[in-house]
Scaffold this active site. Structure first.
Site, mmCIF file in Angstrom:
data_model
loop_
_atom_site.group_PDB
_atom_site.id
_atom_site.type_symbol
_atom_site.label_atom_id
_atom_site.label_comp_id
_atom_site.label_asym_id
_atom_site.label_seq_id
_atom_site.Cartn_x
_atom_site.Cartn_y
_atom_site.Cartn_z
ATOM 1 N N LYS A 1 0.847 -1.209 0.000
ATOM 2 C CA LYS A 1 0.000 0.000 0.000
ATOM 3 C C LYS A 1 0.873 1.247 0.000
ATOM 4 O O LYS A 1 0.597 2.213 -0.718
ATOM 5 C CB LYS A 1 -0.927 -0.010 1.226
ATOM 6 C CG LYS A 1 -2.065 -1.010 1.089
ATOM 7 C CD LYS A 1 -2.799 -1.271 2.396
ATOM 8 C CE LYS A 1 -3.838 -2.375 2.182
ATOM 9 N NZ LYS A 1 -4.456 -2.852 3.423
ATOM 10 N N GLN B 1 -5.131 -1.599 9.561
ATOM 11 C CA GLN B 1 -4.836 -2.889 8.923
ATOM 12 C C GLN B 1 -5.375 -4.022 9.806
ATOM 13 O O GLN B 1 -5.000 -4.131 10.968
ATOM 14 C CB GLN B 1 -3.320 -3.018 8.715
ATOM 15 C CG GLN B 1 -2.903 -4.275 7.981
ATOM 16 C CD GLN B 1 -3.388 -4.326 6.530
ATOM 17 O OE1 GLN B 1 -3.352 -3.336 5.817
ATOM 18 N NE2 GLN B 1 -3.873 -5.481 6.109
ATOM 19 N N ASP C 1 -11.224 2.759 4.013
ATOM 20 C CA ASP C 1 -11.630 1.378 3.773
ATOM 21 C C ASP C 1 -13.151 1.230 3.689
ATOM 22 O O ASP C 1 -13.650 0.129 3.462
ATOM 23 C CB ASP C 1 -11.099 0.504 4.927
ATOM 24 C CG ASP C 1 -10.392 -0.737 4.424
ATOM 25 O OD1 ASP C 1 -10.350 -0.928 3.194
ATOM 26 O OD2 ASP C 1 -9.879 -1.502 5.260
#
Ligand code: NAP
Length: 298
Positions: free
Chosen positions: A53, A97, A120
């Site tokens: 990422k 994460q 997200d």
């Protein structure tokens, strides 16, 4: 001829488009878009995803405000960190994460993220917007699947779609996005009886269950579109590891009209949608980019 839905190629094209936009907007705004990825602990798979990422952010010109924290970091510290990132004007996207260590309550943390920085798309506000069919930040993996279908001119409206898996990360938002695009949907899970009866009638099958080679030709009606979200790490006879999907690709691809490979299908699109969401938040937060925000949403 089966169409191979090449997520790697599409991801490259979308990242190039984002790079051009970011290069044009950064001098105008006075800063680049910023993404903060928070990682707790040293799970090797998570570390690889986070590296991936951050590299993608670099390529596109997004500033990274990553925080890699030890596995024994306290919940209160993480809540404080997210509050700081929420208030930091250089940060447009925040991503926690997953998975986090057991002592951490991930739901509480996800709910602490400012919904406008929720890269997200997992905050209840953004999931609620999806349920209501309102614009908002969408979960990266299902959004990546929708972009793959769109880019390959695969019609969704009026089609029967089955999603295997009902996680909040993939399965549920995937079903809702297909519904939003006017498909008729079924969502199957581990207790669904006769899954094959559902999948064999489906025009589009999306699998997100994490079971290697689970979907064989018995599950698929000839001509169906097959999207494999699953990523399974298996050991080869030579003692090495390789990644395979939920779909028995060799057996299913001859009967599908279109199929995603693993790797190189949905995975690269997930990372790209994270960048897309960060740029979307950046535009949303800056009144001078409101027109660009509307364009990105379309
Ligand atoms: P998860 O939270 O473990 O959810 C798995 C889902 O699959 C659950 O809803 C489970 O049902 C369902 N399931 C399990 N066995 C089933 C079966 N035999 N038939 C029907 N449904 C079944 O996993 P996840 O986070 O959604 O991820 C799913 C897979 O996608 C994993 O392989 C993951 O690595 C991969 N993934 C890939 C990407 C990408 O970018 N390509 C992104 C995220 C995840 P229950 O709810 O009843 O337990």
């Amino acid at each position: 001829m089966t169409q191979i839905l090449d997520g790697k190629a599409l991801a490259k094209t979308i990242q190039a488009q984002l790079t051009t936009k970011v290069q044009a907007w950064t001098p105008r705004v006075g800063r680049p878009p910023g993404l903060a990825v928070i990682m707790v602990g040293d799970n090797p798979a998570s570390a690889a995803y986070v590296r991936n990422k951050e590299r993608a952010c670099d390529r596109v010109g997004i500033a990274s405000f990553g925080q890699k924290l030890p596995g024994d970091t306290a919940q209160a510290y993480l809540e404080g960190l997210i509050a700081e990132l929420n208030a930091d004007d250089r940060v447009d996207g925040i991503l926690l994460q997953l998975p986090v260590p057991r002592h951490i309550n991930d739901v509480t943390l996800l709910n602490t993220i400012d919904p406008d920085k929720d890269a997200d798309g997992l905050h209840p506000m953004n999931l609620g917007r999806l349920v209501r069919g309102e614009p908002g930040l969408r979960s990266c993996t299902p959004l990546g699947v929708m972009k793959l279908l769109q880019a390959h001119n695969i019609a969704v409206a009026g089609k029967r779609a089955v999603v295997l898996g009902r996680s909040i990360l993939v399965g549920k938002p995937m079903g809702l996005m297909l519904l939003e695009a006017d498909a008729t949907i079924d969502i199957a899970h581990s207790l669904t009886a006769n899954v094959t009866e559902l999948t064999r009638q489906a025009d589009i099958v999306v699998s997100a269950i994490g079971r290697p080679n689970f979907l064989t030709p018995d599950y698929i009606q000839p001509g169906a579109v097959v999207i494999d979200v699953g990523i399974n790490r298996i050991e080869t006879a030579a003692g090495q590891y390789r990644l395979i999907g939920d779909v028995d690709y060799e057996a299913v691809s001859p009967i599908a009209s279109a199929i995603t490979p693993v790797p190189g299908g949905v995975g690269p699109m997930t990372v790209t949608m994270l960048l897309h969401n960060t740029v979307l938040s950046y535009c949303q937060r800056l009144p001078e980019l409101s027109q660009e925000h509307r364009t990105l949403l379309s």
